[in-house]
Motif scaffolding. Structure first.
Motif, PDB file in Angstrom:
ATOM      1  N   ILE A   1       0.813  -1.224   0.000  1.00  0.00           N
ATOM      2  CA  ILE A   1       0.000   0.000   0.000  1.00  0.00           C
ATOM      3  C   ILE A   1       0.860   1.294   0.000  1.00  0.00           C
ATOM      4  CG2 ILE A   1      -2.245  -0.894   0.723  1.00  0.00           C
ATOM      5  CD1 ILE A   1      -1.641  -0.217   3.580  1.00  0.00           C
ATOM      6  N   PRO A   2       1.525   1.509  -1.141  1.00  0.00           N
ATOM      7  CA  PRO A   2       2.365   2.714  -1.268  1.00  0.00           C
ATOM      8  C   PRO A   2       1.520   3.965  -1.487  1.00  0.00           C
ATOM      9  CG  PRO A   2       2.360   1.513  -3.340  1.00  0.00           C
ATOM     10  CD  PRO A   2       1.540   0.691  -2.367  1.00  0.00           C
ATOM     11  N   LEU A   3       2.008   5.066  -0.972  1.00  0.00           N
ATOM     12  CA  LEU A   3       1.273   6.336  -1.006  1.00  0.00           C
ATOM     13  C   LEU A   3       2.004   7.455  -1.727  1.00  0.00           C
ATOM     14  CD1 LEU A   3      -0.167   6.986   2.550  1.00  0.00           C
ATOM     15  CD2 LEU A   3      -1.350   6.208   0.518  1.00  0.00           C
ATOM     16  N   LEU A   4       3.280   7.272  -1.987  1.00  0.00           N
ATOM     17  CA  LEU A   4       4.047   8.411  -2.489  1.00  0.00           C
ATOM     18  C   LEU A   4       5.335   7.924  -3.128  1.00  0.00           C
ATOM     19  CD1 LEU A   4       4.380  11.581  -2.467  1.00  0.00           C
ATOM     20  CD2 LEU A   4       5.555  11.316  -0.282  1.00  0.00           C
ATOM     21  N   VAL A   5       5.755   8.621  -4.180  1.00  0.00           N
ATOM     22  CA  VAL A   5       7.098   8.416  -4.716  1.00  0.00           C
ATOM     23  C   VAL A   5       7.707   9.799  -4.900  1.00  0.00           C
ATOM     24  CG1 VAL A   5       6.209   8.260  -7.105  1.00  0.00           C
ATOM     25  CG2 VAL A   5       8.487   7.374  -6.565  1.00  0.00           C
ATOM     26  N   THR A   6       8.972   9.937  -4.506  1.00  0.00           N
ATOM     27  CA  THR A   6       9.628  11.241  -4.633  1.00  0.00           C
ATOM     28  C   THR A   6      11.135  11.029  -4.748  1.00  0.00           C
ATOM     29  OG1 THR A   6       9.732  13.474  -3.681  1.00  0.00           O
ATOM     30  CG2 THR A   6       9.840  11.647  -2.125  1.00  0.00           C
ATOM     31  N   HIS A   7      11.863  12.124  -4.831  1.00  0.00           N
ATOM     32  CA  HIS A   7      13.317  12.049  -4.959  1.00  0.00           C
ATOM     33  C   HIS A   7      13.959  12.962  -3.921  1.00  0.00           C
ATOM     34  CE1 HIS A   7      13.809  16.086  -6.676  1.00  0.00           C
ATOM     35  NE2 HIS A   7      12.604  15.877  -7.159  1.00  0.00           N
ATOM     36  N   ALA A   8      15.272  12.797  -3.736  1.00  0.00           N
ATOM     37  CA  ALA A   8      15.958  13.570  -2.703  1.00  0.00           C
ATOM     38  C   ALA A   8      16.608  14.841  -3.251  1.00  0.00           C
ATOM     39  CB  ALA A   8      17.018  12.703  -2.019  1.00  0.00           C
ATOM     40  N   GLY A   9      16.662  14.987  -4.562  1.00  0.00           N
ATOM     41  CA  GLY A   9      17.279  16.171  -5.149  1.00  0.00           C
ATOM     42  C   GLY A   9      18.772  16.273  -4.878  1.00  0.00           C
ATOM     43  N   ASP A  10      19.405  15.121  -4.635  1.00  0.00           N
ATOM     44  CA  ASP A  10      20.824  15.135  -4.257  1.00  0.00           C
ATOM     45  C   ASP A  10      21.741  14.640  -5.375  1.00  0.00           C
ATOM     46  OD1 ASP A  10      20.094  12.501  -4.302  1.00  0.00           O
ATOM     47  OD2 ASP A  10      20.901  11.995  -2.319  1.00  0.00           O
ATOM     48  N   GLY A  11      21.180  14.470  -6.563  1.00  0.00           N
ATOM     49  CA  GLY A  11      22.003  14.018  -7.677  1.00  0.00           C
ATOM     50  C   GLY A  11      22.183  12.517  -7.744  1.00  0.00           C
ATOM     51  N   SER A  12      21.597  11.779  -6.783  1.00  0.00           N
ATOM     52  CA  SER A  12      21.775  10.322  -6.766  1.00  0.00           C
ATOM     53  C   SER A  12      20.831   9.615  -7.726  1.00  0.00           C
ATOM     54  CB  SER A  12      21.540   9.785  -5.353  1.00  0.00           C
ATOM     55  OG  SER A  12      20.172   9.916  -4.992  1.00  0.00           O
ATOM     56  N   ASP A  13      19.815  10.310  -8.201  1.00  0.00           N
ATOM     57  CA  ASP A  13      18.792   9.757  -9.096  1.00  0.00           C
ATOM     58  C   ASP A  13      18.009   8.606  -8.460  1.00  0.00           C
ATOM     59  OD1 ASP A  13      17.331   9.833 -11.443  1.00  0.00           O
ATOM     60  OD2 ASP A  13      18.587   8.335 -12.436  1.00  0.00           O
TER      61      ASP A  13
ATOM     62  N   GLY B   1      -1.852  15.462   4.494  1.00  0.00           N
ATOM     63  CA  GLY B   1      -0.644  14.666   4.693  1.00  0.00           C
ATOM     64  C   GLY B   1       0.550  15.009   3.837  1.00  0.00           C
ATOM     65  N   HIS B   2       0.339  15.784   2.758  1.00  0.00           N
ATOM     66  CA  HIS B   2       1.477  16.088   1.905  1.00  0.00           C
ATOM     67  C   HIS B   2       2.312  17.193   2.543  1.00  0.00           C
ATOM     68  CE1 HIS B   2       3.599  15.524  -1.765  1.00  0.00           C
ATOM     69  NE2 HIS B   2       3.432  16.748  -2.208  1.00  0.00           N
ATOM     70  N   LEU B   3       3.592  17.201   2.246  1.00  0.00           N
ATOM     71  CA  LEU B   3       4.438  18.335   2.592  1.00  0.00           C
ATOM     72  C   LEU B   3       5.531  18.441   1.544  1.00  0.00           C
ATOM     73  CD1 LEU B   3       6.523  17.569   5.855  1.00  0.00           C
ATOM     74  CD2 LEU B   3       5.715  15.861   4.257  1.00  0.00           C
ATOM     75  N   ALA B   4       5.957  19.670   1.266  1.00  0.00           N
ATOM     76  CA  ALA B   4       6.954  19.906   0.219  1.00  0.00           C
ATOM     77  C   ALA B   4       7.562  21.282   0.425  1.00  0.00           C
ATOM     78  CB  ALA B   4       6.301  19.831  -1.169  1.00  0.00           C
TER      79      ALA B   4
ATOM     80  N   ALA C   1       9.356  14.825   2.556  1.00  0.00           N
ATOM     81  CA  ALA C   1       9.971  15.908   1.776  1.00  0.00           C
ATOM     82  C   ALA C   1      11.432  16.062   2.183  1.00  0.00           C
ATOM     83  CB  ALA C   1       9.228  17.225   2.015  1.00  0.00           C
ATOM     84  N   PHE C   2      12.288  16.162   1.203  1.00  0.00           N
ATOM     85  CA  PHE C   2      13.716  16.359   1.458  1.00  0.00           C
ATOM     86  C   PHE C   2      14.032  17.855   1.438  1.00  0.00           C
ATOM     87  CE2 PHE C   2      13.241  12.058   0.036  1.00  0.00           C
ATOM     88  CZ  PHE C   2      14.187  11.353   0.765  1.00  0.00           C
ATOM     89  N   HIS C   3      14.897  18.248   2.355  1.00  0.00           N
ATOM     90  CA  HIS C   3      15.319  19.650   2.430  1.00  0.00           C
ATOM     91  C   HIS C   3      15.971  20.058   1.102  1.00  0.00           C
ATOM     92  CE1 HIS C   3      17.548  23.206   3.761  1.00  0.00           C
ATOM     93  NE2 HIS C   3      16.722  23.250   4.792  1.00  0.00           N
ATOM     94  N   PRO C   4      15.768  21.313   0.671  1.00  0.00           N
ATOM     95  CA  PRO C   4      16.379  21.754  -0.595  1.00  0.00           C
ATOM     96  C   PRO C   4      17.906  21.578  -0.608  1.00  0.00           C
ATOM     97  CG  PRO C   4      14.795  23.387   0.180  1.00  0.00           C
ATOM     98  CD  PRO C   4      14.895  22.351   1.254  1.00  0.00           C
TER      99      PRO C   4
END
Ligand SMILES: [Ca+2]
Ligand SMILES: [Ca+2]
Length: 447
Positions: free
Chosen positions: A50-62, A175-178, A111-114
């Motif tokens: 039961i996944p709810l979200l997919v996102t990235h860390a913005g750290d260049g790791s892809d 529930g979202h944060l960004a 959410a990952f910090h900028p």
């Protein structure tokens, strides 16, 4: 004389040729209509519960980070292999912070910090599991940090940023944060539940429920500070954290990477689902209005000062909107600039585009078979979809041949069957008699 005439002729021939080139490039660069998109869903990875979200860390790791409702955050590496170890486990087999039950409770946002690549800070939004009934199910916004020695594992230390925020009912937790382009953390909270916002939280500027909040998490030693231009900051009546109000159950918002505009899907009550374009201080209308209509629709209502959605749809097309993303990737130029979103229950996916300022045109791209719990982006701006029921992450692709590109034979619609999730989706919360019949697993259509 003769010489200059012939030079003139050469120049005008050159100009003509330049014009010809310009016309060619203009037509090939002209934005494609959404009607030209032949949307496909390409399998990326499966086996999620039961996944709810997919996102990235913005750290260049892809890498992609997949959030499971019961508290696990899992990693897909740059090759889209699922790592065996969780990034963080807030569920019953881990730190046991997150509600174990409740169809709308759980780990709802990440959410990952900028500056994550430098500081390793990330933030979660979840409902708390507690033996204290006054705290159980309340919302927590918390900060965690990645391990300094392993980029694929987070440290177990929690720093609570905001909360516990009392949740009077089990549903409508948002529930979202960004992080916005301004560097502030935006947090979406639902109206606290029940049906029809019985507590009138959406319009209560002293409650954090039914709101979009905005805080500054870069102000040590405080857990957070109030951005000075928040609409109700300081002496202005109203909670300092509020950025916009009058929301019911905002389920996924995003910032357009190009211009920073904030799009949000707000789940409707009985009749209409809506997409909002939110600006600071907006009153989005709930519970005075549902979509573009008075709520309930047989009463007259005062609409002055309320911000209408940019789009709505009725029960013929779905019952629980899932907000998406403005496509700013490079793989599918036909999707560029279009807001891609869907409906959790019906599985329909649409493109919304602004054809002229303030005029929005919605096109259905696909009527899929999936329970769409979320959309998400990778670092490059490609857009993904999370299948809640089958535990699969898909990438949104365009199968239509493009005149300016060589067709790529590898682009095909893949609907690979995956193993059944190890956790069964929970039953729907009790419906009010006015609610439409629910087909199958319902989650954010909430009453
Ligand atoms: Ca205030
Ligand atoms: Ca509204």
């Amino acid at each position: 004389m003769k010489h200059s005439q012939s030079t003139g002729l050469i120049i005008s021939m050159k100009n003509l040729f330049s014009l010809f080139l310009l016309l060619i490039s203009f037509f090939s660069l002209a934005p494609a209509s959404a009607q030209d998109i032949s949307l496909g869903l390409q399998f990326v990875a499966g086996g999620f519960s039961i996944p709810l979200l997919v996102t990235h860390a913005g750290d260049g790791s892809d890498r992609l980070f997949v959030v499971q409702q019961r508290g696990r955050i899992r990693i897909l590496d740059a090759n889209r292999n699922l790592l065996g170890t969780d990034f963080l486990n807030l569920g019953s087999t881990g730190l046991d912070r997150v509600s174990r039950s409740g169809s709308e409770r759980g780990l709802l946002g990440l959410a990952f910090h900028p500056n994550y690549a430098q500081n390793g800070r990330f933030f979660v939004n979840y409902t708390l599991r507690s033996t204290n009934p006054n705290l159980d199910g309340d919302t927590i916004i918390a900060e965690y940090q990645v391990s300094p020695s392993d980029p694929n594992v987070a440290l177990p230390t929690e720093k609570i940023i905001l909360g516990p925020i009392d949740q009077p009912e089990s549903n409508h937790n948002g529930g979202h944060l960004a992080f916005g382009p301004d560097g502030y953390l935006y947090i979406a909270l639902g109206d606290g539940g029940g049906g029809g916002d019985p507590y009138n939280n959406g319009q209560n500027k002293n409650s954090l429920l039914g709101k979009l909040l905005r805080i500054d998490v870069d102000s040590p030693p405080q857990a957070y500070a109030i951005p000075p231009d928040n609409p109700f900051a300081g002496a202005i009546p109203g909670a300092d954290e509020i950025y916009a109000y009058g929301l019911r159950n905002p389920w996924r918002f995003c910032f357009d990477r190009l211009d920073g505009r904030l799009f949000c899907g707000d789940v409707g009550q009985d009749t209409y689902e809506e997409i909002d374009l939110i600006q600071k201080g907006d009153n989005l209308g709930w519970r005075i209005m549902e979509g573009m209509h008075c709520f309930p629709d047989y009463v007259a209502c005062a609409t002055a000062g309320l911000v209408y959605p940019i789009n709505e749809y009725g029960r013929d097309l779905g019952i629980s909107v899932t907000g998406g993303y403005v496509y700013r990737g490079s793989s599918y130029p036909s999707m560029y600039g279009k807001y891609l979103f869907g409906d959790f229950e019906s599985g329909r996916i649409w493109a919304l585009e602004e054809t002229s300022p303030g005029t929005w045109d919605r096109t259905e791209l696909l009527d899929s078979n999936y329970l769409i719990s979320s959309f998400g982006e990778d670092e490059a701006g490609e857009v993904y979809l999370v299948g809640y029921g089958n535990g699969v992450v898909y990438q949104l692709i365009d199968n239509a041949p493009l005149p300016t590109r060589t067709p790529t034979p590898t682009v095909t619609v893949t609907r690979t069957p995956v193993p059944t999730p190890t956790e069964t989706p929970l039953p729907t919360v009790t419906a009010t008699p006015t609610s439409p019949p629910s087909s199958g697993v319902s989650n954010w259509k909430v009453y």
